[in-house]
Scaffold this motif. Structure first.
Motif, short mmCIF file in Angstrom:
data_model
loop_
_atom_site.label_atom_id
_atom_site.label_comp_id
_atom_site.label_asym_id
_atom_site.label_seq_id
_atom_site.Cartn_x
_atom_site.Cartn_y
_atom_site.Cartn_z
N GLU A 175 0.82 -1.23 0.00
CA GLU A 175 0.00 0.00 0.00
C GLU A 175 0.85 1.27 0.00
OE1 GLU A 175 -2.35 0.57 3.54
OE2 GLU A 175 -0.86 -0.45 4.77
N HIS A 176 2.15 1.14 0.28
CA HIS A 176 3.01 2.33 0.30
C HIS A 176 3.70 2.58 -1.03
CE1 HIS A 176 2.22 2.69 4.50
NE2 HIS A 176 2.62 1.46 4.70
N ALA A 177 3.39 1.78 -2.04
CA ALA A 177 4.03 1.97 -3.35
C ALA A 177 3.38 3.16 -4.06
CB ALA A 177 3.91 0.68 -4.18
N GLY A 178 3.83 4.34 -3.72
CA GLY A 178 3.31 5.56 -4.35
C GLY A 178 4.34 6.13 -5.30
N CYS A 179 3.95 7.14 -6.05
CA CYS A 179 4.92 7.79 -6.96
C CYS A 179 5.16 9.21 -6.46
CB CYS A 179 4.35 7.84 -8.37
SG CYS A 179 5.30 8.92 -9.47
N PRO A 180 6.40 9.52 -6.02
CA PRO A 180 6.67 10.87 -5.51
C PRO A 180 6.33 11.96 -6.53
CG PRO A 180 8.66 9.49 -5.40
CD PRO A 180 7.56 8.64 -5.96
N MET A 181 6.54 11.70 -7.81
CA MET A 181 6.21 12.74 -8.80
C MET A 181 4.71 13.01 -8.83
SD MET A 181 7.05 13.30 -12.76
CE MET A 181 6.64 11.72 -13.40
N ALA A 182 3.90 11.94 -8.80
CA ALA A 182 2.44 12.13 -8.82
C ALA A 182 2.01 12.95 -7.60
CB ALA A 182 1.74 10.77 -8.84
N ASN A 183 2.75 12.83 -6.50
CA ASN A 183 2.37 13.55 -5.28
C ASN A 183 2.94 14.97 -5.24
OD1 ASN A 183 0.96 11.32 -4.41
ND2 ASN A 183 2.74 10.44 -3.36
N MET A 184 3.60 15.41 -6.33
CA MET A 184 4.17 16.76 -6.33
C MET A 184 3.15 17.83 -6.73
SD MET A 184 8.04 16.26 -7.70
CE MET A 184 9.16 15.16 -6.83
N ILE A 185 1.92 17.42 -7.01
CA ILE A 185 0.86 18.42 -7.21
C ILE A 185 -0.40 17.93 -6.50
CG2 ILE A 185 0.17 17.44 -9.46
CD1 ILE A 185 -0.50 20.40 -10.27
N CYS A 209 -2.50 16.49 -18.34
CA CYS A 209 -1.83 15.81 -17.23
C CYS A 209 -1.20 14.51 -17.71
CB CYS A 209 -2.77 15.56 -16.06
SG CYS A 209 -3.96 14.27 -16.34
N TYR A 210 0.01 14.31 -17.26
CA TYR A 210 0.73 13.06 -17.50
C TYR A 210 0.01 11.97 -16.71
CZ TYR A 210 5.07 10.17 -17.65
OH TYR A 210 6.00 9.19 -17.86
N ILE A 211 0.00 10.78 -17.25
CA ILE A 211 -0.70 9.67 -16.59
C ILE A 211 -0.15 9.43 -15.17
CG2 ILE A 211 0.76 7.83 -17.56
CD1 ILE A 211 -2.17 6.41 -18.05
N ASN A 212 1.12 9.84 -14.93
CA ASN A 212 1.72 9.77 -13.59
C ASN A 212 1.13 10.87 -12.71
OD1 ASN A 212 3.44 8.23 -15.23
ND2 ASN A 212 5.19 8.60 -13.86
N SER A 213 -0.15 10.76 -12.42
CA SER A 213 -0.82 11.75 -11.58
C SER A 213 -1.96 11.03 -10.87
CB SER A 213 -1.36 12.89 -12.46
OG SER A 213 -2.18 12.37 -13.49
N THR A 214 -2.42 11.63 -9.78
CA THR A 214 -3.49 10.98 -9.01
C THR A 214 -4.81 11.11 -9.76
OG1 THR A 214 -3.98 13.02 -7.85
CG2 THR A 214 -2.35 11.56 -6.82
N ALA A 215 -5.77 10.29 -9.37
CA ALA A 215 -7.11 10.36 -9.99
C ALA A 215 -7.70 11.75 -9.78
CB ALA A 215 -8.01 9.29 -9.39
N ALA A 216 -7.43 12.37 -8.63
CA ALA A 216 -7.99 13.70 -8.35
C ALA A 216 -7.45 14.73 -9.34
CB ALA A 216 -7.66 14.10 -6.92
N ILE A 217 -6.19 14.59 -9.73
CA ILE A 217 -5.61 15.52 -10.72
C ILE A 217 -6.18 15.23 -12.11
CG2 ILE A 217 -3.42 16.13 -11.88
CD1 ILE A 217 -3.77 17.32 -9.02
N LYS A 218 -6.30 13.97 -12.45
CA LYS A 218 -6.89 13.63 -13.76
C LYS A 218 -8.32 14.19 -13.84
CE LYS A 218 -4.27 9.41 -14.80
NZ LYS A 218 -3.56 9.06 -13.56
N ALA A 219 -9.04 14.11 -12.72
CA ALA A 219 -10.43 14.57 -12.72
C ALA A 219 -10.53 16.07 -12.98
CB ALA A 219 -11.08 14.22 -11.38
#
Ligand code: CIZ
Ligand code: SF4
Length: 303
Positions: A82-92, A111-121
């Motif tokens: 559950e801790h496998a996150g992407c630091p770049m996706a968390n930079m916004i 938005c680059y696909i390396n982003s959270t669902a909230a950013i894609k939305a």
């Protein structure tokens, strides 16, 4: 009878759970080997949508599992760690993007696909490293483009199109550890090798490359090239696939520092636990998923 190996336990549990196992090209070699499919984040999510499995065990980082959950709303998506996150996706954050949109009300948000669902939305259109240039090229030139979150990929697209973009200052810490100096040292040791790299690399590294491509693009380039030797400037997990697909060719890491600790959190043991306990489920609230799906669908209409 000897105890079953981790691989045997995963295969048994996979059948019991009616699961499909997806592994990103940056995963550990043994994780890639046991997966049904190895590939890039979008390719994997599309594979997932096509199977009749009820469960997707997504061996990658969190935004990738979210993308699978958005594209496959009827399936249960699990990530082994559950801790496998992407630091770049968390930079916004969603709040920061909302502010940037207020500052640039007429900009098209890519938005680059390396982003959270909230950013894609909150974005107009999504892109991957394989299609970023093509996607931005569809935005009329009299419109501003706000590109999030990767300044390196955004800078590469801007250079390719000869067009100014508003770049969010995010970056991939793993790709940024691949410095120009280290690449030059490796090139000096292997002057007969081609240098290929990912557009998440720093601009001064991209300038040194014979080929700049996504992971799927690098795999295709090396399969089709008659050249026997390559220095690879991306996350080092890709070398596993490159070597597997090209037994006669030589692949050298630009630097061993290109190792993403988040990608490597997923292991065979955690895959067993995930399928045994049905953890860790990745879900996206339906309103966010619907908006994020629109952003992804607009990309899929283009490519
Ligand atoms: O979209 C992906 O899978 C990523 C993060 C990289 C790539 O180039 O495939
Ligand atoms: Fe994120 Fe970079 Fe790791 Fe990919 S390699 S998951 S972009 S930190």
């Amino acid at each position: 009878m000897p105890n079953p190996s981790l691989e045997e336990r995963i295969l048994t549990l996979k059948k019991e759970r009616n699961a499909v196992i997806l592994a990103h090209n940056y995963q550990r070699g043994d994780v890639q080997d046991i997966a049904d499919f190895a590939g890039d984040s979008l390719g994997l999510s599309r594979q997932a949508a096509e199977t009749d499995a009820e469960v997707i065990l997504f061996c990658g980082v969190h935004f990738m599992a979210e993308t699978a959950a958005i594209i496959c709303p009827d399936k249960t998506v699990l990530i082994p760690d559950e801790h496998a996150g992407c630091p770049m996706a968390n930079m916004i954050s969603a709040r920061e993007l909302a502010e940037a949109k207020r500052e640039h009300p007429d900009a098209v948000v890519v938005c680059y696909i390396n982003s959270t669902a909230a950013i894609k939305a909150q974005s107009d259109i999504c892109c991957t490293s394989a299609n970023a240039v093509q996607v931005v090229a569809t935005v009329p030139t009299d419109r501003e483009v706000l590109f999030v979150p990767d300044q390196s990929l955004g800078g590469y697209v801007a250079n390719q199109l000869g067009r100014e973009l508003i770049l969010w200052p995010g970056y991939c810490p793993t790709h940024h550890r691949i410095t120009r100096e280290l690449v030059l040292q490796t090139k000096a040791q292997h002057p007969d090798a081609l240098f290929i790299c990912h557009p998440e690399c720093r601009t001064e590294v991209v300038e040194l490359a014979d080929e700049v491509a996504s992971t799927s693009g690098m795999l295709r380039f090396c399969r089709e090239s008659s050249h026997p030797k390559f220095i690879v400037g991306t996350e080092i997990g890709l070398l596993h696939q490159l070597r597997r697909q090209n037994p006669g060719k030589t692949f050298i890491e630009a630097t061993m520092l290109g190792d993403c600790p988040n990608m490597k959190l997923n292991t065979l043991e955690k895959m067993v636990w995930a399928l045994e306990d049905m953890v860790y489920e990745v879900t996206v609230p339906e309103d966010v998923a619907a908006a994020a799906r629109g952003c992804i669908d607009r990309m899929l209409e283009i490519v």
